[in-house]
Design a protein around this motif. Structure first.
Motif, short mmCIF file in Angstrom:
data_model
loop_
_atom_site.label_atom_id
_atom_site.label_comp_id
_atom_site.label_asym_id
_atom_site.label_seq_id
_atom_site.Cartn_x
_atom_site.Cartn_y
_atom_site.Cartn_z
N GLN A 33 -2.47 23.44 -36.24
CA GLN A 33 -3.24 22.20 -36.28
C GLN A 33 -4.29 22.23 -37.37
N SER A 34 -4.85 21.04 -37.63
CA SER A 34 -6.04 20.90 -38.47
C SER A 34 -7.25 21.16 -37.58
N SER A 132 0.94 18.56 -32.90
CA SER A 132 0.41 17.26 -32.48
C SER A 132 0.95 16.15 -33.37
N ALA A 133 1.53 15.14 -32.74
CA ALA A 133 2.08 14.02 -33.51
C ALA A 133 0.99 13.29 -34.29
N SER A 134 -0.20 13.12 -33.69
CA SER A 134 -1.26 12.40 -34.40
C SER A 134 -1.76 13.21 -35.60
N ASN A 135 -1.76 14.53 -35.48
CA ASN A 135 -2.16 15.38 -36.60
C ASN A 135 -1.12 15.27 -37.73
N ALA A 136 0.15 15.33 -37.37
CA ALA A 136 1.22 15.20 -38.38
C ALA A 136 1.15 13.83 -39.06
N GLU A 137 0.93 12.77 -38.30
CA GLU A 137 0.84 11.43 -38.88
C GLU A 137 -0.33 11.32 -39.85
N ALA A 138 -1.47 11.92 -39.49
CA ALA A 138 -2.64 11.88 -40.38
C ALA A 138 -2.32 12.60 -41.70
N ILE A 139 -1.68 13.74 -41.62
CA ILE A 139 -1.34 14.48 -42.84
C ILE A 139 -0.37 13.68 -43.70
N LEU A 140 0.57 12.98 -43.08
CA LEU A 140 1.52 12.18 -43.84
C LEU A 140 0.85 11.02 -44.56
N LEU A 141 -0.35 10.64 -44.13
CA LEU A 141 -1.11 9.58 -44.80
C LEU A 141 -1.93 10.11 -45.98
#
Length: 148
Positions: A33-34, A132-141
């Motif tokens: 994680q971040s 974490s899906a929300s962590n992955a989504e943030a990184i993809l942004l």
């Protein structure tokens, strides 16, 4: 018992080359994680939470770099394994996303009770590694937040 406040920050730490820092959780080996962490008090400013969590988890003084509120938030169900940290009946957390741009990769001083190891990874690989899906989504942004 002092319960965690169900409002937290997620801080994606990255370089201009889109390298992202991930850390492996000590309480869940294999979960990467971040930086994340909850407010200490209900009135603690989110920026203060982000600055504190980055220092606690990495040893990096984020105030010396570009810490940006990405104006994104996620509401998610707290994993049952961690729900005991919150007041009875609390099942969801609101996570506010920040980005921290460092000029180059930095060595990290991990909090041993929180993380086992860290890695700097290309942004897409980092997103794939996150549990974490929300962590992955943030990184993809991330490309949206790096000036061209």
């Amino acid at each position: 018992m002092n319960f965690k406040i169900p409002e937290s920050v997620l801080v994606v730490i990255y370089t201009p080359e889109k390298e992202v820092l991930l850390m492996e959780r000590a309480d869940r080996p294999g979960f990467w994680q971040s930086v994340t962490g909850s407010r200490d008090t209900v009135d603690e400013p989110l920026r203060t939470t982000a600055l504190r969590e980055v220092r606690e988890e990495t040893g990096i003084d984020a105030a010396q770099y570009a810490l940006t509120d990405w104006q994104l938030s996620n509401v998610y169900e707290i994993y049952p394994v961690w729900r005991h940290r919150y007041a009875p009946g609390v099942t969801h957390n609101t996570e506010h996303v920040f980005g921290l741009c460092l000029p180059v990769r930095q060595p990290v001083t991990l909090a041993p009770r929180e993380h086992l190891q860290y890695q700097w990874l290309p942004w897409q690989e980092a997103a794939d590694r996150c549990f974490s899906a929300s962590n992955a989504e943030a990184i993809l942004l991330l490309p949206d937040f790096i000036p061209a």
